[in-house]
Design a protein around this motif. Structure first.
Motif, PDB file in Angstrom:
ATOM      1  N   ASN A 270      -3.504 -16.497 -16.283  1.00  0.00           N
ATOM      2  CA  ASN A 270      -3.842 -15.352 -17.148  1.00  0.00           C
ATOM      3  C   ASN A 270      -4.975 -15.632 -18.126  1.00  0.00           C
ATOM      4  OD1 ASN A 270      -2.535 -17.118 -18.821  1.00  0.00           O
ATOM      5  ND2 ASN A 270      -0.946 -15.682 -19.518  1.00  0.00           N
ATOM      6  N   ASN A 271      -5.661 -16.764 -17.967  1.00  0.00           N
ATOM      7  CA  ASN A 271      -6.754 -17.101 -18.873  1.00  0.00           C
ATOM      8  C   ASN A 271      -7.754 -17.977 -18.125  1.00  0.00           C
ATOM      9  OD1 ASN A 271      -8.425 -18.358 -20.907  1.00  0.00           O
ATOM     10  ND2 ASN A 271      -6.891 -17.809 -22.450  1.00  0.00           N
ATOM     11  N   GLN A 274      -9.332 -21.014 -20.047  1.00  0.00           N
ATOM     12  CA  GLN A 274      -8.373 -22.107 -20.201  1.00  0.00           C
ATOM     13  C   GLN A 274      -8.139 -22.829 -18.872  1.00  0.00           C
ATOM     14  OE1 GLN A 274      -4.809 -20.932 -22.279  1.00  0.00           O
ATOM     15  NE2 GLN A 274      -3.663 -22.734 -21.608  1.00  0.00           N
TER      16      GLN A 274
END
Length: 300
Positions: A270-271, A274
């Motif tokens: 979801n990132n 990252q």
């Protein structure tokens, strides 16, 4: 019988105008004319009407035989077509197929209430009509199984099969990577070279021809919770998985490191920033994002 009499009189030159018009109405009259014309070339002292009539009858029988033969062939072909369509309807059309898109997953309930969670960019199929006789599924990609107790349940992949009678396990088949993780019960893993009984808490990995079994502590696969986890996995495959989960294209720019270098770690789903940092920093790499394209470059 009347047709034969008219033909005989025509050959003898005894037809009246009315009888000739009647004969010309028959469908085979043109064939009679052709045979009669050909008979003119027979080397005989005089025209033999009886012989010509016999030739006409033989031609008619030949045409009838050909018609019957074609009719029989047509019947056979029709039976074969009906049989093929029946097979297709009963067996092929009963094949349930699921192809998940990039960055998506899908939950599937099988006829025996077994549950399957199919990861992104994967293919999954099973035959519902034959399910009671054979609990078997096909998989290309990755899926997590919660199998209801019953007869043997088999997962067929291009790199090996996994068989159980009721348990929870994950199967991953991507390119030359085949990983089976058992979370409950016992599974049997079969490849071209290995047959392994894998109990709960064990994971079988075969990467580029090399296989091993190791302990795992997780209770479910990490990707179910939105995270991809890797152990000694070629970096190229890690980037491939990143592409599947984020619907991006990764480009390795002017890199001198070995592309088969392995990665142990994880990235979140979801990132993207990252996730990229988690992969690149351990290798002294960085990245540049341009829309759906990501360039991986060496850090300055």
């Amino acid at each position: 019988m009347k047709e034969e009499k008219l033909i005989q009189k025509w050959l003898d030159g005894e037809l009246s105008p009315e009888e000739k018009r009647e004969l010309e109405q028959f469908e085979a009259f043109k064939d009679y004319q052709k045979i009669d014309a050909a008979a003119q070339y027979f080397k005989a002292p005089k025209f033999d009407a009886a012989t010509t009539y016999t030739n006409i009858q033989a031609q008619k029988e030949k045409e009838n035989t050909r018609t019957n033969w074609l009719a029989n062939i047509s019947k056979i072909a029709a039976v074969l077509i009906i049989g093929f369509l029946a097979y297709t309807f009963l067996f092929q059309d009963s094949l349930t197929e699921v192809s998940t898109q990039i960055a998506t997953s899908e939950n599937i309930s099988l006829p025996d209430n077994s549950q399957v969670n199919v990861n992104a960019a994967s293919y999954f199929a099973f035959n519902e009509n034959q399910w009671k006789q054979k609990r078997e599924v096909q998989l290309k990609g990755e899926a997590y199984f919660k199998v209801a107790k019953g007869e043997k349940f088999t997962v067929v992949t291009p790199l090996g099969n996994v068989s159980v009678k009721g348990t929870q396990f994950n199967v991953k088949q991507r390119n030359n990577i085949f990983v089976v993780s058992c979370y409950e019960g016992l599974v049997e893993v079969t490849t071209a070279k290995d047959t392994i009984l894998l109990p709960a808490g064990k994971e079988y990995r075969k990467i580029n021809g090399s296989s091993l079994v190791e302990n795992i502590s997780a209770q479910t696969p990490s990707w179910i919770a939105g995270e991809s986890n890797f152990t000694s996995t070629p970096l190229k495959e890690v980037f491939n998985e990143l592409e599947r989960q984020y619907n991006i294209k990764v480009h390795l720019k002017n890199l001198t490191f070995d592309a088969d270098r392995t990665f142990t770690g994880s990235f979140v789903h979801n990132n993207l920033q990252q996730a990229l940092k988690a992969i690149t920093i351990p290798f002294n790499l960085t990245y540049k994002i341009e829309g759906s394209s990501v360039s991986i470059i060496k850090s300055e």
